[in-house]
Design an enzyme around this catalytic site. Sequence first.
Site, PDB file in Angstrom:
ATOM      1  N   MET A 182       0.836  -1.203   0.000  1.00  0.00           N
ATOM      2  CA  MET A 182       0.000   0.000   0.000  1.00  0.00           C
ATOM      3  C   MET A 182       0.872   1.256   0.000  1.00  0.00           C
ATOM      4  O   MET A 182       0.404   2.344   0.341  1.00  0.00           O
ATOM      5  CB  MET A 182      -0.942  -0.003   1.206  1.00  0.00           C
ATOM      6  N   HIS A 197       9.021   1.101   3.424  1.00  0.00           N
ATOM      7  CA  HIS A 197      10.085   1.172   4.425  1.00  0.00           C
ATOM      8  C   HIS A 197      10.918  -0.103   4.345  1.00  0.00           C
ATOM      9  O   HIS A 197      10.752  -0.898   3.407  1.00  0.00           O
ATOM     10  CB  HIS A 197       9.473   1.363   5.815  1.00  0.00           C
ATOM     11  N   GLY A 237      10.768  -2.868   5.850  1.00  0.00           N
ATOM     12  CA  GLY A 237      10.019  -4.134   5.800  1.00  0.00           C
ATOM     13  C   GLY A 237       9.646  -4.477   4.372  1.00  0.00           C
ATOM     14  O   GLY A 237       9.852  -5.614   3.909  1.00  0.00           O
ATOM     15  N   HIS A 238       9.123  -3.488   3.655  1.00  0.00           N
ATOM     16  CA  HIS A 238       8.792  -3.720   2.244  1.00  0.00           C
ATOM     17  C   HIS A 238      10.070  -4.044   1.455  1.00  0.00           C
ATOM     18  O   HIS A 238      10.062  -4.925   0.588  1.00  0.00           O
ATOM     19  CB  HIS A 238       8.152  -2.474   1.631  1.00  0.00           C
ATOM     20  N   LYS A 275       4.680  -9.875   9.559  1.00  0.00           N
ATOM     21  CA  LYS A 275       4.237  -8.766  10.413  1.00  0.00           C
ATOM     22  C   LYS A 275       2.707  -8.728  10.466  1.00  0.00           C
ATOM     23  O   LYS A 275       2.109  -8.488  11.494  1.00  0.00           O
ATOM     24  CB  LYS A 275       4.812  -7.472   9.836  1.00  0.00           C
ATOM     25  N   MET A 311       8.687  -2.378  11.904  1.00  0.00           N
ATOM     26  CA  MET A 311       8.546  -1.296  10.919  1.00  0.00           C
ATOM     27  C   MET A 311       7.131  -1.301  10.375  1.00  0.00           C
ATOM     28  O   MET A 311       6.549  -2.354  10.112  1.00  0.00           O
ATOM     29  CB  MET A 311       9.545  -1.473   9.786  1.00  0.00           C
ATOM     30  N   SER A 312       6.575  -0.097  10.218  1.00  0.00           N
ATOM     31  CA  SER A 312       5.214   0.039   9.715  1.00  0.00           C
ATOM     32  C   SER A 312       5.076   1.412   9.081  1.00  0.00           C
ATOM     33  O   SER A 312       5.693   2.384   9.550  1.00  0.00           O
ATOM     34  CB  SER A 312       4.223  -0.095  10.878  1.00  0.00           C
ATOM     35  N   ARG A 358       2.716   3.201   9.434  1.00  0.00           N
ATOM     36  CA  ARG A 358       2.050   4.063  10.418  1.00  0.00           C
ATOM     37  C   ARG A 358       3.017   4.662  11.440  1.00  0.00           C
ATOM     38  O   ARG A 358       2.650   5.604  12.146  1.00  0.00           O
ATOM     39  CB  ARG A 358       0.971   3.273  11.166  1.00  0.00           C
TER      40      ARG A 358
HETATM   41  P1  AMP Z   1       1.361  -2.826   3.492  1.00  0.00           P
HETATM   42  O1  AMP Z   1       1.977  -1.820   2.567  1.00  0.00           O
HETATM   43  O2  AMP Z   1       1.310  -2.380   4.908  1.00  0.00           O
HETATM   44  O3  AMP Z   1       0.093  -3.414   2.972  1.00  0.00           O
HETATM   45  O4  AMP Z   1       2.398  -4.034   3.502  1.00  0.00           O
HETATM   46  C1  AMP Z   1       2.775  -4.683   2.322  1.00  0.00           C
HETATM   47  C2  AMP Z   1       3.515  -5.946   2.688  1.00  0.00           C
HETATM   48  O5  AMP Z   1       4.674  -5.615   3.448  1.00  0.00           O
HETATM   49  C3  AMP Z   1       2.656  -6.884   3.557  1.00  0.00           C
HETATM   50  O6  AMP Z   1       2.854  -8.217   3.120  1.00  0.00           O
HETATM   51  C4  AMP Z   1       3.213  -6.641   4.929  1.00  0.00           C
HETATM   52  O7  AMP Z   1       3.054  -7.750   5.788  1.00  0.00           O
HETATM   53  C5  AMP Z   1       4.676  -6.396   4.627  1.00  0.00           C
HETATM   54  N1  AMP Z   1       5.314  -5.684   5.733  1.00  0.00           N
HETATM   55  C6  AMP Z   1       4.878  -4.543   6.318  1.00  0.00           C
HETATM   56  N2  AMP Z   1       5.678  -4.217   7.354  1.00  0.00           N
HETATM   57  C7  AMP Z   1       6.634  -5.180   7.423  1.00  0.00           C
HETATM   58  C8  AMP Z   1       7.765  -5.422   8.297  1.00  0.00           C
HETATM   59  N3  AMP Z   1       8.065  -4.607   9.289  1.00  0.00           N
HETATM   60  N4  AMP Z   1       8.513  -6.517   8.064  1.00  0.00           N
HETATM   61  C9  AMP Z   1       8.212  -7.371   7.046  1.00  0.00           C
HETATM   62  N5  AMP Z   1       7.177  -7.198   6.209  1.00  0.00           N
HETATM   63  C10 AMP Z   1       6.402  -6.129   6.386  1.00  0.00           C
END
Ligand code: AMP
Length: 287
Positions: A30, A34, A36-37, A149, A184-185, A187
């Site tokens: 989305m 960061h 994590g991505h 996560k 990491m997030s 948010r």
């Molecule tokens: P999002 O953009 O929040 O929808 O996340 C996209 C993908 O990145 C999802 O599969 C999340 O689980 C993964 N993700 C988000 N934060 C982390 C993190 N800190 N470590 C590993 N994967 C992450």
Amino acid sequence: MRIVTTIADVRTAVRDAKSAGRAVSFVPTMGALHGGHASLLHRARKEGSFVVASIFVNPLQFNDPNDLAAYPRTAEADEALCKSAGVDLVWRPTAETIYPADFDTRVEPGKLAAGLEGLHRPGHFGGMATVVLKLLNVVTPDVAFFGLKDFQQFAIVRRMVRDLDVPVKIVGCPTVREEDGLAMSSRNAKLSPESRMLAAHLSRVIHAAARAMRSGERADRARDLAFSDLSSQSAIEIEYLEVVDRDSLLPVVDEPTANAVVLVAAVVGGIRLIDNVEVVPRDKDSS
Ligand code: AMP
């Protein structure tokens, strides 16, 4: 790296890559990318020879319109991160592309979506599963990468793909954390400096609970201790803190805890955060 918006452009690029014999790997996101991505993108780069990332803030999975409006959007930085991670194709669809005016079909996840996040964010997992299935249907990757996560999301996607015979391998990747343990997030950027300090407690208490269970503590006792530890921080509003089986997501009480995962959701300074830790971490990415 190419950046496209339409479904037709994605299909053409993927078809060309496949006919050149390249394995397609996919990371749905989305945005507000960061570390994590980045770890998912690097893993995708290792596994596939044509890497697709999607960036789409999915309105269907937000039960709170204010949360959707406030979701961070950092287009230029996201593109730079994708480029440095070796992404070949970024797909940035518009909401109208994904949900045309007469859109009328939903994926409805079952029991795995009932508790935890499902209880606190009604409709969230239906919206998430619907968009993930659509993205998979357009990109048709050989393998798709999700972060552990979002543990419940990973479990639901893995089950959906199995139940609906989607021809893709789903890989779960470990949570990437800040130095003090905070997961990491996207948010996290919204946390005030004080809330940012407090937020690290989430990871501390769940790791302590996992450690206690690894040393033989019962799940219910470890959970209760973690709960009262976190409750002592009045600025942290706990939504749930549970110990569940990592496959069924059903509560673990006094059974052996080797398959257990500790999950927490809490609001810190107005920002909702989630985190989890497996009692016995998987030794490699799970699929
Ligand atoms: P999002 O953009 O929040 O929808 O996340 C996209 C993908 O990145 C999802 O599969 C999340 O689980 C993964 N993700 C988000 N934060 C982390 C993190 N800190 N470590 C590993 N994967 C992450």
